[in-house]
Scaffold this motif. Sequence first.
Motif, PDB file in Angstrom:
ATOM      1  N   GLN A 136       0.818  -1.211   0.000  1.00  0.00           N
ATOM      2  CA  GLN A 136       0.000   0.000   0.000  1.00  0.00           C
ATOM      3  C   GLN A 136       0.855   1.266   0.000  1.00  0.00           C
ATOM      4  N   CYS A 137       2.082   1.185   0.524  1.00  0.00           N
ATOM      5  CA  CYS A 137       2.964   2.350   0.479  1.00  0.00           C
ATOM      6  C   CYS A 137       3.186   2.807  -0.963  1.00  0.00           C
ATOM      7  N   PHE A 138       3.187   1.860  -1.883  1.00  0.00           N
ATOM      8  CA  PHE A 138       3.350   2.200  -3.299  1.00  0.00           C
ATOM      9  C   PHE A 138       2.003   2.580  -3.923  1.00  0.00           C
ATOM     10  N   GLY A 139       1.025   1.693  -3.809  1.00  0.00           N
ATOM     11  CA  GLY A 139      -0.253   1.913  -4.475  1.00  0.00           C
ATOM     12  C   GLY A 139      -1.034   3.087  -3.935  1.00  0.00           C
TER      13      GLY A 139
ATOM     14  N   PRO B 215       4.795  -3.138  -8.345  1.00  0.00           N
ATOM     15  CA  PRO B 215       4.559  -2.543  -9.668  1.00  0.00           C
ATOM     16  C   PRO B 215       3.091  -2.621 -10.085  1.00  0.00           C
ATOM     17  N   GLY B 216       2.450  -3.734  -9.764  1.00  0.00           N
ATOM     18  CA  GLY B 216       1.026  -3.852 -10.074  1.00  0.00           C
ATOM     19  C   GLY B 216       0.208  -2.832  -9.322  1.00  0.00           C
ATOM     20  N   ALA B 217       0.582  -2.587  -8.050  1.00  0.00           N
ATOM     21  CA  ALA B 217      -0.136  -1.600  -7.243  1.00  0.00           C
ATOM     22  C   ALA B 217      -0.001  -0.202  -7.828  1.00  0.00           C
ATOM     23  N   ILE B 218       1.168   0.117  -8.340  1.00  0.00           N
ATOM     24  CA  ILE B 218       1.372   1.432  -8.954  1.00  0.00           C
ATOM     25  C   ILE B 218       0.511   1.587 -10.212  1.00  0.00           C
ATOM     26  N   ILE B 219       0.496   0.559 -11.038  1.00  0.00           N
ATOM     27  CA  ILE B 219      -0.319   0.604 -12.258  1.00  0.00           C
ATOM     28  C   ILE B 219      -1.802   0.730 -11.909  1.00  0.00           C
TER      29      ILE B 219
END
Length: 300
Positions: A88-91, A259-263
């Motif tokens: 979650q820190c990324f997404g 990476p999926g969370a960012i997308i």
Amino acid sequence: MLPSSLSKQQKYLFVIALLFIVLWSALFIQLENSLAKLQEFGAFFFLGIGGAITANSTGAGGGVVFVPSFNALGMAIDEVVATSFAIQCFGMTVGSISWLIFFNRDSSQKIERVNLLYQALACSIPMSIAGIYCVQYLSLLPVTSINTIFSVFSLVFGIVVLYHCVYLGKRSTHRGVKQLTKLELLLIAISSFIGGIITAWISVGVGEILAVILLLRGFSVMFSVAAGVIVSSLSVLSGIPYFINEQLINLEVLLFAAPGAIIGALVARFIAQALGPQKLKLFLGSWILFVGVIGLIDFI
């Protein structure tokens, strides 16, 4: 070339995401048995996308997707919560930047509403962080199992959102005021502290609670979702150092899910706008209620 219709801020956001993906690719190449790791953990990339879309288009934390998924894989509960925080820190962070850009540049968002958003966040964020730190550093233990808390929380949250969608959906959500009342600020502060505690236990909580409170106080679903996403982002960022120090994060899962969370976070706001307020609330409530019911069935 990026589409010319994108704003300067949006282009920066996409460039940052692209740089992260390049960095990830360099790290992946250096992994031992990288192809075997891809086969074993590659599915977490799509889980990251799904979790981030759900989280950033509804205000519900990504843990709503990650926690039951990791539990089903047999991960230890501490590892589940820590890894969910890390993803979650990324997404949530990318999603919160996207929502802030929307509120600051969209012509339909009056400056008073932007100020209201900042007022709500200024009250919510410190209290949420305080709640998280009470659990992490003062050892505030849950009264029952983490799985039970997650299931009950999801059940109650889903019912409240569906109630708002079905029975209150036709009411006006326009707030013609320039500041929150003292009672609203107190309610946000107390609920955010409790939400922070719950978030530290199950990796979701404060974003959902804040979003529901704002919905029930007459704010639009977009406003409420944005506030929930942003407070969730800063809450998990504040809590991640503890999990890093305790070495509880599953780095292999994180490497593929981030990476999926960012997308997912990049496209979530557009999905939220495309669905519209009613469909968005109906989707949110139905999904959370389903997760809660399944969890309670397993518990029984």
